[in-house]
Design an enzyme around this catalytic site. Structure first.
Site, PDB file in Angstrom:
ATOM      1  N   ASP A 199      -6.934  -1.544  -4.633  1.00 22.92           N
ATOM      2  CA  ASP A 199      -7.985  -1.256  -3.654  1.00 22.92           C
ATOM      3  C   ASP A 199      -8.990  -0.254  -4.217  1.00 22.92           C
ATOM      4  OD1 ASP A 199      -6.577  -2.875  -1.840  1.00 22.92           O
ATOM      5  OD2 ASP A 199      -5.578  -1.157  -0.908  1.00 22.92           O
ATOM      6  N   ASP A 259       0.857  -1.186   0.000  1.00 22.94           N
ATOM      7  CA  ASP A 259       0.000   0.000   0.000  1.00 22.94           C
ATOM      8  C   ASP A 259       0.889   1.231   0.000  1.00 22.94           C
ATOM      9  OD1 ASP A 259      -2.455  -1.351   0.052  1.00 22.94           O
ATOM     10  OD2 ASP A 259      -2.434  -1.498   2.234  1.00 22.94           O
TER      11      ASP A 259
END
Length: 167
Positions: free
Chosen positions: A142, A124
């Protein structure tokens, strides 16, 4: 003479491939360019690049579960992607309201599966914040999953209202 079947929406899997490509390209950039756990401001007071890792699911759900969650979330993502691909095969090519959200979820899910299998976690790197309030870090995969899920919900809701009015 036999009638030609209607072309399916499987062509929309090209959108999934674009999502996977952008996701993996961005994560390769992050891994080669950004320091771990160090904010790099993009828009001061709102957006940082912030390299971090997630062994769980959304919002780090089950990230400290001991390792089994890697296989659970991998199997879940592959299963959901397979189901959505099956639904795409039953969807008319021109039905973009169904096809685009399905393709986005598939691309995002597979992008994160690749991370889990290659690294044992998801990379991330997008961090949004206002003052001391920080949104959990996320990535392009995401974003595609969330956008696709919102599309499935909204288009399903509006299509349901439209069909009730027609009936």
């Amino acid at each position: 003479m036999s009638q030609r079947p209607n072309p399916s929406a499987l062509i929309w899997l090209l959108l999934s491939a674009v999502v996977i490509g952008l996701d993996q390209w961005s994560k390769a950039w992050v891994l080669s360019s950004l320091p771990e756990y160090t904010p790099v401001p993009v828009i001061d007071g709102f957006w940082n690049w912030y390299r971090t890792y997630n062994t769980g699911a959304a919002f780090s759900f089950l990230s400290d579960a001991g390792g089994w969650q890697l296989w659970f979330f991998t199997a879940l993502a592959v299963g959901i992607s397979g189901l959505l691909a099956f639904w795409l095969s039953r969807t008319a090519r021109g039905d973009w309201r169904s096809a685009v959200p399905y393709a986005l979820v598939i691309g995002g899910a597979i992008g994160n599966v690749i991370d889990r299998l290659m690294h044992g976690h998801v990379v991330d790197f997008i961090q949004w914040y206002v003052g001391e309030h920080t949104w959990p870090s996320f990535n392009i995969a995401d974003s595609a999953i969330v956008g696709g899920a919102i599309g499935i919900a909204l288009f399903g809701l509006f299509d349901g209202k439209r069909s009730r009015k027609a009936g």
